[in-house]
Enzyme design. Sequence first.
Site, PDB file in Angstrom:
ATOM      1  N   GLU A  33      -9.172  55.101   0.653  1.00 14.76           N
ATOM      2  CA  GLU A  33      -8.270  55.312  -0.480  1.00 14.76           C
ATOM      3  C   GLU A  33      -8.246  56.792  -0.845  1.00 14.76           C
ATOM      4  O   GLU A  33      -9.297  57.411  -1.015  1.00 14.76           O
ATOM      5  CB  GLU A  33      -8.716  54.469  -1.686  1.00 14.76           C
ATOM      6  CG  GLU A  33      -7.924  54.701  -2.948  1.00 14.76           C
ATOM      7  CD  GLU A  33      -6.414  54.591  -2.741  1.00 14.76           C
ATOM      8  OE1 GLU A  33      -5.709  55.563  -3.055  1.00 14.76           O
ATOM      9  OE2 GLU A  33      -5.959  53.531  -2.246  1.00 14.76           O
ATOM     10  N   SER A  35      -7.187  58.268  -3.601  1.00 12.34           N
ATOM     11  CA  SER A  35      -7.430  58.628  -4.992  1.00 12.34           C
ATOM     12  C   SER A  35      -8.353  57.626  -5.654  1.00 12.34           C
ATOM     13  O   SER A  35      -8.115  56.413  -5.603  1.00 12.34           O
ATOM     14  CB  SER A  35      -6.109  58.686  -5.772  1.00 12.34           C
ATOM     15  OG  SER A  35      -6.340  58.818  -7.163  1.00 12.34           O
ATOM     16  N   MET A  38      -6.758  55.116  -7.946  1.00 10.11           N
ATOM     17  CA  MET A  38      -5.864  54.108  -7.393  1.00 10.11           C
ATOM     18  C   MET A  38      -6.619  52.937  -6.774  1.00 10.11           C
ATOM     19  O   MET A  38      -6.031  52.142  -6.038  1.00 10.11           O
ATOM     20  CB  MET A  38      -4.925  54.738  -6.369  1.00 10.11           C
ATOM     21  CG  MET A  38      -3.885  55.669  -6.984  1.00 10.11           C
ATOM     22  SD  MET A  38      -2.756  54.827  -8.126  1.00 10.11           S
ATOM     23  CE  MET A  38      -1.777  53.904  -6.938  1.00 10.11           C
ATOM     24  N   TYR A  39      -7.930  52.828  -7.054  1.00  9.60           N
ATOM     25  CA  TYR A  39      -8.640  51.635  -6.603  1.00  9.60           C
ATOM     26  C   TYR A  39      -7.921  50.404  -7.157  1.00  9.60           C
ATOM     27  O   TYR A  39      -7.660  50.301  -8.359  1.00  9.60           O
ATOM     28  CB  TYR A  39     -10.080  51.632  -7.112  1.00  9.60           C
ATOM     29  CG  TYR A  39     -10.988  52.702  -6.563  1.00  9.60           C
ATOM     30  CD1 TYR A  39     -10.877  53.132  -5.251  1.00  9.60           C
ATOM     31  CD2 TYR A  39     -11.981  53.266  -7.365  1.00  9.60           C
ATOM     32  CE1 TYR A  39     -11.724  54.105  -4.750  1.00  9.60           C
ATOM     33  CE2 TYR A  39     -12.838  54.239  -6.873  1.00  9.60           C
ATOM     34  CZ  TYR A  39     -12.703  54.665  -5.563  1.00  9.60           C
ATOM     35  OH  TYR A  39     -13.536  55.623  -5.063  1.00  9.60           O
ATOM     36  N   GLY A  40      -7.627  49.460  -6.285  1.00  9.24           N
ATOM     37  CA  GLY A  40      -6.897  48.278  -6.719  1.00  9.24           C
ATOM     38  C   GLY A  40      -5.409  48.352  -6.448  1.00  9.24           C
ATOM     39  O   GLY A  40      -4.714  47.334  -6.507  1.00  9.24           O
ATOM     40  N   CYS A  43      -0.124  48.451  -8.312  1.00  8.44           N
ATOM     41  CA  CYS A  43       0.216  47.402  -9.279  1.00  8.44           C
ATOM     42  C   CYS A  43      -0.628  47.486 -10.537  1.00  8.44           C
ATOM     43  O   CYS A  43      -0.094  47.438 -11.649  1.00  8.44           O
ATOM     44  CB  CYS A  43       0.076  46.024  -8.633  1.00  8.44           C
ATOM     45  SG  CYS A  43       0.395  44.657  -9.775  1.00  8.44           S
ATOM     46  N   HIS A 439       7.802  19.736 -24.232  1.00  3.09           N
ATOM     47  CA  HIS A 439       8.665  20.157 -25.339  1.00  3.09           C
ATOM     48  C   HIS A 439       7.789  20.680 -26.476  1.00  3.09           C
ATOM     49  O   HIS A 439       6.773  20.072 -26.808  1.00  3.09           O
ATOM     50  CB  HIS A 439       9.490  18.958 -25.821  1.00  3.09           C
ATOM     51  CG  HIS A 439      10.319  19.250 -27.034  1.00  3.09           C
ATOM     52  ND1 HIS A 439      11.530  19.899 -26.954  1.00  3.09           N
ATOM     53  CD2 HIS A 439      10.110  18.982 -28.355  1.00  3.09           C
ATOM     54  CE1 HIS A 439      12.041  20.015 -28.167  1.00  3.09           C
ATOM     55  NE2 HIS A 439      11.192  19.462 -29.038  1.00  3.09           N
TER      56      HIS A 439
END
Length: 454
Positions: A33, A35, A38-40, A43, A439
């Site tokens: 990775e 950055s 940006m782990y994960g 999203c 309902h």
Amino acid sequence: MNSFDVVVVGWGKGGKTIAGALARAGKTVAMIERSTQMYGGACINVACIPTKALIHSAEVRTQHDFDPAYFTASVQRRDTLTGAMRQKNYAMLADLDTVVVFDGEARFTAPKTLTVTSGDDALEVTGDTVLIDTGSLPTLPDIPGAQISGRVHDSITLQHAPLPANLVVVGGGYIGIEFASMFAQYGSRVTVLDRNARPLAKDDEDVAAEVAHSLVDAGVTFVSGAQVRSIAQDEASATVVYEQNGSEASVTADAVLLAIGRTPATAALDLPAAGIATTERGAVAVDEHLETSVPGVYALGDVNGGPQFTYISLDDNRIVLDRLLGEGRRTTTDRVAVPATIFTTPPFSKVGLTEDQARAAGHDVKVAVKKVADIAAMPRPKIVGDARGIIKVVVDAASDHLLGAALVHVDSQEVINLVALAMRHGVTATELKDTIYTHPSSCEALNEVLAGLR
């Protein structure tokens, strides 16, 4: 040389999910990775989760006046949420005995060999299988001044910018519409410059008009048929020059959002060094099993040019995992009735064909359409205080099977999954009409709406 059974480049939904599954199956996995922020994947850090957190904070306000302090608090809540999820996602892989996390920029030097660079340090990593899951990045238009700096933003940087009193959104697509809706509810005066003749030009006009009405109701101004020519900025403001109907005009604001789409993130990978082919649009070219032109190298998520949704990346994981550990039967051709939602207020969800598309494809169709405010059997929107919206369902007249649906209403992001499931399994419109729903719920609108098929 660091050798692994599997090397995963990028921490997106598909990559991280398959990395965990393969590690638990006894495979050695390298997770690369670029950055630590940006782990994960995108999203949870800059896209789905943080933006929906900001939208929720905007929606729960009783007043939609301009309040920078409230926006700052909302951003802090967003950051706390994403920080916790990022830490959890890191631990979900790093705590597995057979996973090694490498922080750095990955670049191919051979078909299954990469150099990982972090500062002055570099090392080589190789794998029997390589998975590319680097995602996508906001696309910048090729016009003067369209650089992300100062008062010009993309969908990532705007989330941490000061709340603009005036915001110009360049682009009337999903991201632009969603951000316009969100910032209008924070009290910003929003102008959307859309090159198309009307908002949401690919959707049926009656549905698109309902979505646009909700944004206009929140204070958004649409400028259709606008071709942006340049952007200029100084310390105080930014000015966007555009052409409309042959005449030049301009609009000045505190901030500009460039939202014209996303581009596969491949620039740093040096794909030619590995012999990996790309498409005309720069995505990694893959077959129906998501394998690239190099055997044993796969591409998952936005980087392969498929639909840019997190849940598609998750399904990519299922396809590749079946190829590596299963029977290899799953393919991209298995995907039917993939739903999508734009989280405007109320949200706009859709699946399958529009009425225009169905007729153009030669279907003999029946259509059911009704404004939410007129649906007696759907009290939930009235209960929560937002009865705006429309429900439209397109049905094949001969088979009674659903061809598509467009839902603009409270809870539409949930109801669309029911409709998509019905489409995938051949449930007829009559069966949906006569089904027993709880309902008060939003699903029960289908009882009344589908009774009006014509």
